[in-house]
Design a protein around this motif. Structure first.
Motif, PDB file in Angstrom:
ATOM      1  N   ILE A   1     -13.376  11.626 -10.739  1.00 24.47           N
ATOM      2  CA  ILE A   1     -12.041  11.495 -10.209  1.00 24.47           C
ATOM      3  C   ILE A   1     -11.220  12.108 -11.382  1.00 24.47           C
ATOM      4  N   GLU A   2     -10.367  13.282 -11.223  1.00 23.13           N
ATOM      5  CA  GLU A   2      -9.804  13.754 -12.459  1.00 23.13           C
ATOM      6  C   GLU A   2      -8.156  13.259 -12.010  1.00 23.13           C
ATOM      7  N   LYS A   3      -7.653  13.166 -10.978  1.00 25.76           N
ATOM      8  CA  LYS A   3      -6.291  12.679 -10.792  1.00 25.76           C
ATOM      9  C   LYS A   3      -6.077  11.942  -9.346  1.00 25.76           C
ATOM     10  N   ILE A   4      -5.221  10.889  -9.432  1.00 24.99           N
ATOM     11  CA  ILE A   4      -4.954  10.081  -8.766  1.00 24.99           C
ATOM     12  C   ILE A   4      -3.262   9.979  -8.352  1.00 24.99           C
ATOM     13  N   TRP A   5      -2.843  10.230  -7.024  1.00 18.88           N
ATOM     14  CA  TRP A   5      -1.400  10.355  -7.191  1.00 18.88           C
ATOM     15  C   TRP A   5      -0.818   9.810  -5.666  1.00 18.88           C
ATOM     16  N   LEU A   6       0.278   9.431  -5.534  1.00 21.89           N
ATOM     17  CA  LEU A   6       0.664   8.849  -4.280  1.00 21.89           C
ATOM     18  C   LEU A   6       1.968   9.618  -3.646  1.00 21.89           C
ATOM     19  N   THR A   7       2.068   9.862  -2.641  1.00 18.90           N
ATOM     20  CA  THR A   7       3.133  10.397  -1.839  1.00 18.90           C
ATOM     21  C   THR A   7       3.826   9.252  -1.075  1.00 18.90           C
ATOM     22  N   GLU A   8       4.880   9.653  -0.355  1.00 22.75           N
ATOM     23  CA  GLU A   8       5.435   8.589   0.540  1.00 22.75           C
ATOM     24  C   GLU A   8       4.629   8.480   1.764  1.00 22.75           C
ATOM     25  N   THR A   9       3.641   9.076   2.166  1.00 27.31           N
ATOM     26  CA  THR A   9       2.716   8.925   3.207  1.00 27.31           C
ATOM     27  C   THR A   9       1.214   8.855   2.976  1.00 27.31           C
ATOM     28  N   ALA A  10       0.866   9.228   1.809  1.00 31.28           N
ATOM     29  CA  ALA A  10      -0.545   9.277   1.508  1.00 31.28           C
ATOM     30  C   ALA A  10      -1.214   9.197   0.176  1.00 31.28           C
TER      31      ALA A  10
END
Length: 132
Positions: free
Chosen positions: A3-12
């Motif tokens: 995994i290169e990147k992990i990010w959060l949005t408001e829904t996912a």
């Protein structure tokens, strides 16, 4: 898978692999994540297998992000009843949370006897709550 990147949005919750593939898990599909604060969601730990929220007692495997999901009856049960704690039900039955998660996700199929035991355990919890 790396995994290169992990990010959060408001829904996912999104991930990107080192080969450029991206996938997400919807926060609303996980009761403990759905009811968490933004700060709680941001407090995850990642290892080579997946994400873990210690405070929320929730785990997501990176492989699961790429699995096509067909909702199982157990999945629907725990989504419709977020007051049921999957980890606590698994502990009460003497099985691991990861095995229970595999039954819920459909990655493993519970035998008829195991499904009856899960239903019985949930009914027992309900009866204890009624008695309060």
């Amino acid at each position: 898978m790396k995994i290169e990147k992990i990010w959060l949005t408001e829904t996912a919750i999104w991930i990107r692999t080192d080969d450029g593939r991206e996938a997400c898990e919807n926060i609303c599909d996980y009761p403990r994540l759905r009811h968490a604060t933004k700060k709680q969601l941001e407090q995850f730990e990642a290892d080579e297998f997946g994400l873990h929220w210690e405070e929320l007692d929730e785990d997501l495997s990176f492989e699961g992000f790429f699995d096509k999901k067909e909702p199982t009856p157990l999945y629907r049960l725990f989504i419709e009843h977020p007051e049921l704690n999957v980890s606590a039900i698994a502990r009460r039955m003497g099985i691991s949370q990861s095995l229970m998660a595999q039954y819920i996700s459909g990655k493993k199929k519970a035998s008829d006897a195991r499904m009856a035991a899960i239903r019985s355990t949930i009914h027992d919890v309900g009866q204890e709550l009624i008695a309060v």
